[in-house]
Motif scaffolding. Structure first.
Motif, mmCIF file in Angstrom:
data_model
loop_
_atom_site.group_PDB
_atom_site.id
_atom_site.type_symbol
_atom_site.label_atom_id
_atom_site.label_comp_id
_atom_site.label_asym_id
_atom_site.label_seq_id
_atom_site.Cartn_x
_atom_site.Cartn_y
_atom_site.Cartn_z
ATOM 1 N N LYS A 247 0.839 -1.198 0.000
ATOM 2 C CA LYS A 247 0.000 0.000 0.000
ATOM 3 C C LYS A 247 0.877 1.252 0.000
ATOM 4 O O LYS A 247 1.897 1.301 0.685
ATOM 5 C CB LYS A 247 -0.872 0.032 1.258
ATOM 6 C CG LYS A 247 -1.790 -1.146 1.386
ATOM 7 C CD LYS A 247 -2.532 -1.102 2.707
ATOM 8 C CE LYS A 247 -3.309 -2.375 2.925
ATOM 9 N NZ LYS A 247 -3.951 -2.401 4.241
ATOM 10 N N THR A 248 0.451 2.245 -0.772
ATOM 11 C CA THR A 248 1.089 3.560 -0.725
ATOM 12 C C THR A 248 -0.008 4.610 -0.820
ATOM 13 O O THR A 248 -1.124 4.332 -1.275
ATOM 14 C CB THR A 248 2.117 3.785 -1.854
ATOM 15 O OG1 THR A 248 1.510 3.524 -3.105
ATOM 16 C CG2 THR A 248 3.320 2.886 -1.688
ATOM 17 N N LYS A 249 0.312 5.818 -0.376
ATOM 18 C CA LYS A 249 -0.655 6.908 -0.433
ATOM 19 C C LYS A 249 0.088 8.223 -0.528
ATOM 20 O O LYS A 249 1.291 8.308 -0.275
ATOM 21 C CB LYS A 249 -1.571 6.894 0.782
ATOM 22 C CG LYS A 249 -0.847 7.111 2.093
ATOM 23 C CD LYS A 249 -1.809 7.044 3.248
ATOM 24 C CE LYS A 249 -1.051 7.269 4.564
ATOM 25 N NZ LYS A 249 -1.954 7.324 5.698
ATOM 26 N N GLY A 250 -0.656 9.260 -0.918
ATOM 27 C CA GLY A 250 -0.050 10.570 -1.008
ATOM 28 C C GLY A 250 -1.075 11.621 -1.389
ATOM 29 O O GLY A 250 -2.262 11.322 -1.578
ATOM 30 N N THR A 251 -0.613 12.845 -1.502
ATOM 31 C CA THR A 251 -1.469 13.960 -1.882
ATOM 32 C C THR A 251 -0.694 14.886 -2.811
ATOM 33 O O THR A 251 0.535 14.880 -2.816
ATOM 34 C CB THR A 251 -1.932 14.781 -0.656
ATOM 35 O OG1 THR A 251 -0.788 15.321 0.003
ATOM 36 C CG2 THR A 251 -2.747 13.942 0.319
ATOM 37 N N TYR A 252 -1.438 15.654 -3.583
ATOM 38 C CA TYR A 252 -0.861 16.734 -4.358
ATOM 39 C C TYR A 252 -1.953 17.753 -4.662
ATOM 40 O O TYR A 252 -3.134 17.476 -4.494
ATOM 41 C CB TYR A 252 -0.155 16.220 -5.614
ATOM 42 C CG TYR A 252 -1.074 15.749 -6.742
ATOM 43 C CD1 TYR A 252 -1.490 16.614 -7.750
ATOM 44 C CD2 TYR A 252 -1.495 14.421 -6.797
ATOM 45 C CE1 TYR A 252 -2.308 16.177 -8.772
ATOM 46 C CE2 TYR A 252 -2.302 13.979 -7.823
ATOM 47 C CZ TYR A 252 -2.711 14.860 -8.806
ATOM 48 O OH TYR A 252 -3.522 14.436 -9.813
ATOM 49 N N HIS A 253 -1.540 18.953 -5.082
ATOM 50 C CA HIS A 253 -2.456 20.051 -5.388
ATOM 51 C C HIS A 253 -2.377 20.419 -6.863
ATOM 52 O O HIS A 253 -1.332 20.260 -7.479
ATOM 53 C CB HIS A 253 -2.083 21.304 -4.589
ATOM 54 C CG HIS A 253 -2.266 21.172 -3.121
ATOM 55 N ND1 HIS A 253 -1.288 20.695 -2.310
ATOM 56 C CD2 HIS A 253 -3.320 21.451 -2.331
ATOM 57 C CE1 HIS A 253 -1.723 20.682 -1.057
ATOM 58 N NE2 HIS A 253 -2.952 21.128 -1.042
ATOM 59 N N PHE A 254 -3.463 20.953 -7.380
ATOM 60 C CA PHE A 254 -3.466 21.614 -8.681
ATOM 61 C C PHE A 254 -4.535 22.693 -8.619
ATOM 62 O O PHE A 254 -5.351 22.730 -7.691
ATOM 63 C CB PHE A 254 -3.687 20.633 -9.845
ATOM 64 C CG PHE A 254 -5.082 20.089 -9.963
ATOM 65 C CD1 PHE A 254 -6.027 20.728 -10.752
ATOM 66 C CD2 PHE A 254 -5.440 18.937 -9.289
ATOM 67 C CE1 PHE A 254 -7.319 20.219 -10.865
ATOM 68 C CE2 PHE A 254 -6.718 18.420 -9.395
ATOM 69 C CZ PHE A 254 -7.664 19.069 -10.180
ATOM 70 N N ALA A 255 -4.520 23.597 -9.576
ATOM 71 C CA ALA A 255 -5.490 24.692 -9.599
ATOM 72 C C ALA A 255 -6.154 24.764 -10.959
ATOM 73 O O ALA A 255 -5.561 24.405 -11.977
ATOM 74 C CB ALA A 255 -4.806 26.012 -9.288
ATOM 75 N N VAL A 256 -7.399 25.223 -10.952
ATOM 76 C CA VAL A 256 -8.127 25.521 -12.176
ATOM 77 C C VAL A 256 -8.262 27.032 -12.225
ATOM 78 O O VAL A 256 -8.700 27.654 -11.261
ATOM 79 C CB VAL A 256 -9.513 24.831 -12.209
ATOM 80 C CG1 VAL A 256 -10.302 25.256 -13.446
ATOM 81 C CG2 VAL A 256 -9.354 23.317 -12.149
ATOM 82 N N LYS A 257 -7.876 27.638 -13.355
ATOM 83 C CA LYS A 257 -7.960 29.102 -13.491
ATOM 84 C C LYS A 257 -9.354 29.524 -13.865
ATOM 85 O O LYS A 257 -10.087 28.851 -14.543
ATOM 86 C CB LYS A 257 -6.975 29.587 -14.559
ATOM 87 C CG LYS A 257 -5.539 29.419 -14.151
ATOM 88 C CD LYS A 257 -4.662 29.975 -15.245
ATOM 89 C CE LYS A 257 -3.204 29.798 -14.913
ATOM 90 N NZ LYS A 257 -2.342 30.343 -15.936
#
Length: 124
Positions: A114-124
């Motif tokens: 098992k692995t997990k994580g997070t990341y961000h992105f934006a919508v203009k």
């Protein structure tokens, strides 16, 4: 050179360590994603695509997306790309409004890690 019990045990431990070592590093790590981490896209995506370092099991994997004001984004069932067992596809079932989004993912690789994580992105 005599074969004594300590030498046999040492040799057995050595060969066991060599055989097991690759499994220790066999985790599905996120390699690339679309939208990319920290990207600002002008067109809201209709799906997320996550590429991992090894094959993943979609039935034991998932993605949660939260948007502005930490509102949950409705997604469809995650699926694995039919031609690439390392790629997870997450359909987005609503139009994303301008703002910041957090992707929280977890996967189980084909070998059960098992692995997990997070990341961000934006919508203009």
């Amino acid at each position: 050179m005599a074969f004594t019990l300590p030498r046999i045990l040492t040799a057995a431990a050595f060969f066991t360590a060599i055989a097991v070592s690759p499994a220790v590093f066999a985790h599905a790590h996120l390699k690339t994603q679309y939208p990319a981490a920290d990207a600002a896209v002008t067109a809201a995506p209709q799906a997320l695509t996550l590429d991992f370092s090894e094959g993943i099991e979609p039935n034991f994997s998932g993605v949660k997306i939260t948007g502005p004001q930490e509102a949950a984004v409705k997604t469809g069932a995650v699926k694995r790309n039919e031609k690439d067992n390392k790629q997870l596809i997450v359909p987005i079932e609503e139009s994303l409004k301008p703002g910041e989004y957090l992707v929280d993912w977890h996967v189980v690789s084909v070998d059960g890690h098992k692995t997990k994580g997070t990341y961000h992105f934006a919508v203009k």
